[in-house]
Design an enzyme around this catalytic site. Structure first.
Site, mmCIF file in Angstrom:
data_model
loop_
_atom_site.group_PDB
_atom_site.id
_atom_site.type_symbol
_atom_site.label_atom_id
_atom_site.label_comp_id
_atom_site.label_asym_id
_atom_site.label_seq_id
_atom_site.Cartn_x
_atom_site.Cartn_y
_atom_site.Cartn_z
ATOM 1 N N ARG A 71 98.390 17.166 8.075
ATOM 2 C CA ARG A 71 99.410 18.516 7.778
ATOM 3 C C ARG A 71 100.118 19.200 6.451
ATOM 4 N NH1 ARG A 71 101.426 16.041 12.796
ATOM 5 N NH2 ARG A 71 100.415 16.890 14.035
ATOM 6 N N LYS A 84 94.357 31.242 -0.420
ATOM 7 C CA LYS A 84 93.883 31.474 0.519
ATOM 8 C C LYS A 84 92.672 30.872 0.872
ATOM 9 C CE LYS A 84 93.618 36.418 1.983
ATOM 10 N NZ LYS A 84 92.619 37.775 2.185
ATOM 11 N N GLU A 95 85.883 41.531 -10.068
ATOM 12 C CA GLU A 95 86.534 41.165 -9.514
ATOM 13 C C GLU A 95 87.712 41.893 -10.644
ATOM 14 O OE1 GLU A 95 87.504 40.421 -6.420
ATOM 15 O OE2 GLU A 95 85.487 39.991 -5.562
ATOM 16 N N LYS A 119 96.683 40.068 -9.610
ATOM 17 C CA LYS A 119 96.710 39.009 -8.530
ATOM 18 C C LYS A 119 97.929 38.436 -7.915
ATOM 19 C CE LYS A 119 94.294 36.397 -5.369
ATOM 20 N NZ LYS A 119 92.815 36.282 -4.174
ATOM 21 N N GLU A 168 99.105 38.403 3.386
ATOM 22 C CA GLU A 168 98.677 39.815 3.884
ATOM 23 C C GLU A 168 98.855 40.010 4.970
ATOM 24 O OE1 GLU A 168 94.348 39.189 2.833
ATOM 25 O OE2 GLU A 168 94.200 40.931 4.365
ATOM 26 N N ARG A 201 98.683 42.808 0.552
ATOM 27 C CA ARG A 201 97.394 42.300 -0.250
ATOM 28 C C ARG A 201 96.538 42.766 0.131
ATOM 29 N NH1 ARG A 201 97.804 35.504 -1.130
ATOM 30 N NH2 ARG A 201 95.443 35.275 -1.168
ATOM 31 N N ASN A 218 91.505 44.127 -1.224
ATOM 32 C CA ASN A 218 90.783 44.206 0.104
ATOM 33 C C ASN A 218 89.242 45.281 -1.243
ATOM 34 O OD1 ASN A 218 90.687 41.672 1.863
ATOM 35 N ND2 ASN A 218 91.473 42.759 3.453
ATOM 36 N N HIS A 268 85.027 45.719 -0.801
ATOM 37 C CA HIS A 268 84.955 44.577 -0.210
ATOM 38 C C HIS A 268 84.255 44.421 1.817
ATOM 39 C CE1 HIS A 268 86.424 42.251 -2.964
ATOM 40 N NE2 HIS A 268 86.352 41.058 -2.692
ATOM 41 N N HIS A 297 81.328 42.868 1.907
ATOM 42 C CA HIS A 297 80.874 41.876 2.365
ATOM 43 C C HIS A 297 79.455 41.634 3.743
ATOM 44 C CE1 HIS A 297 85.199 40.107 2.155
ATOM 45 N NE2 HIS A 297 84.376 39.061 1.166
ATOM 46 N N HIS A 336 78.279 37.572 -5.068
ATOM 47 C CA HIS A 336 79.835 38.206 -4.196
ATOM 48 C C HIS A 336 80.299 39.614 -5.205
ATOM 49 C CE1 HIS A 336 83.841 38.669 -2.397
ATOM 50 N NE2 HIS A 336 84.123 38.934 -3.075
HETATM 51 N N1 GLY Z 1 90.493 37.733 -2.111
HETATM 52 C C1 GLY Z 1 91.481 38.679 -1.545
HETATM 53 C C2 GLY Z 1 92.669 37.686 -1.523
HETATM 54 O O1 GLY Z 1 92.850 36.691 -1.974
HETATM 55 O O2 GLY Z 1 93.589 38.035 -0.618
#
Ligand code: GLY
Length: 360
Positions: A121, A143, A185, A227, A237, A241, A245, A248, A252, A264
């Protein structure tokens, strides 16, 4: 030796991101003294560097350090690969107070973070990204995840690293193509947050993408700073956050259409151009700011157009993607450079009109 910059992510699970040169020797400094076993997860190309890291972490002799070599890129983000890492940890009796180090590009740190988040966990993870994309995005925000047959990043967890170490020396061996693709990015951070990045690119695009220059380092640090601030405010998010995107949603869908043969960053580049045109046609973004997108991306040799006939497929992918995440089609758009906002459920005719602006 140049100084190391430390950028702090605030919040309950706050952590430091170190940026500098020759700083791999600080990897592990943030691990709790109770950590007795460490698993370094790395791709085949970093085998020798991972072995050196292992030696360093073992000096003093109080820790057992294991290596897990995994396939690079998206091939590494599979449940079978996570299961392999769990097996290594299980056989070595990893406990809740042991730790994982993710050493590689964005896919490797995503997988390593996921393995750390799920073992008993959750155990500590230190991220050591080795690509531009990893340093400014994947390894920074906590993430973590793997792909399934149904799509990318459908399984995962928010799991903050204990620290992130970005050693710019690792970028010296990347090909210019890899650097530029990851750099998309960084450009995103310029459009949505810190226009200084755009100024630096316009002043000298070659310098801005050359890891040896102060301009590159400044741009990368600004992107990380952005970031860190966004993630510090909205780790899971729930709101802010989502601005990350930018570019994106279509990006995507292009990656999917290209079966992930496009990088990407290249797909996100077209996606940002699309988002800018959408913003402009929605009456939000001034014409000059949309034109600036095209200029900056083209200065870097990043793509700004995609196949004209691909729209029905791209739209279907975007809609399916949103549905599987339980939402409506939403785009991050700009009211101006540095002012992102959400455009929810836009009209299909508007979406198509914006696509016509980027289809060549
Ligand atoms: N790459 C998008 C984020 O980290 O929220």
């Amino acid at each position: 030796m140049t100084a190391t910059t430390t950028i702090t992510v605030s919040g309950d699970a706050g952590y430091d991101i170190h940026v500098g040169r020759g700083i791999l020797n600080r990897v592990g400094d943030a691990l709790a003294p109770s950590v007795r076993k460490v698993l370094i997860i790395h791709p085949p190309t970093l085998g020798a560097a991972a072995a050196q890291l292992r030696e360093r972490l073992m000096s003093g002799g109080t820790r057992e350090v294991l290596l897990a070599e995994i396939p690079d890129a998206e091939q590494g983000k599979r449940v079978e690969v996570a299961a392999f890492c769990w097996q290594v940890m299980g056989k070595a009796d990893f406990t809740r107070t042991d730790a994982v180090i993710g050493f590689g590009g964005g896919a490797v740190t995503d997988l390593a973070g996921f393995v750390a988040a799920t073992w008993l966990r959750g155990v500590q993870v230190v991220q050591v990204p080795t690509t531009v994309l990893g340093m400014v995005d994947a390894a920074v925000g906590g993430k973590t995840g793997i792909n399934t047959a149904e799509g990318k990043n459908l399984v995962g967890a928010f799991w903050a690293p204990r620290e992130v170490v970005c050693d710019l020396d690792l970028l010296d061996s990347l090909s210019p193509n890899e650097t530029v693709a990851g750099y998309a990015e960084v450009v995103k951070a310029g459009f949505i947050w810190y226009p200084e990045i755009l100024d630096l690119i316009e002043a000298d695009p070659a310098a801005a993408v050359d890891p040896a220059t102060p301009a590159f380092r400044r741009c990368v640090e600004l992107a990380i700073e952005m970031k860190a601030r966004v993630v510090g405010e909205d780790f899971r998010e729930g709101g802010l956050r989502e601005v990350l995107n930018y570019g994106h949603t279509l990006g995507h869908a292009i990656e999917h259409a290209e079966r992930y043969r496009w990088r990407h960053g290249a797909a996100v580049s077209v996606g940002m151009m699309y988002a800018a045109e959408l913003s402009r046609l929605a009456g939000r973004l001034p014409d000059a700011a949309a034109a600036r997108h095209r200029d900056v991306l083209e200065l870097l040799g990043l793509p700004t157009t995609y196949r004209a006939g691909a729209w029905p497929q791209l739209l279907a992918t975007m809609q399916r993607d949103k549905k599987s995440r339980g939402g409506m089609l939403r785009f991050i758009v700009l009211d101006d450079i540095g002012r992102p906002t959400v455009l929810q459920a836009p009209d299909e005719s508007l979406l198509f009109a914006a696509y016509q602006e980027v289809s060549g």
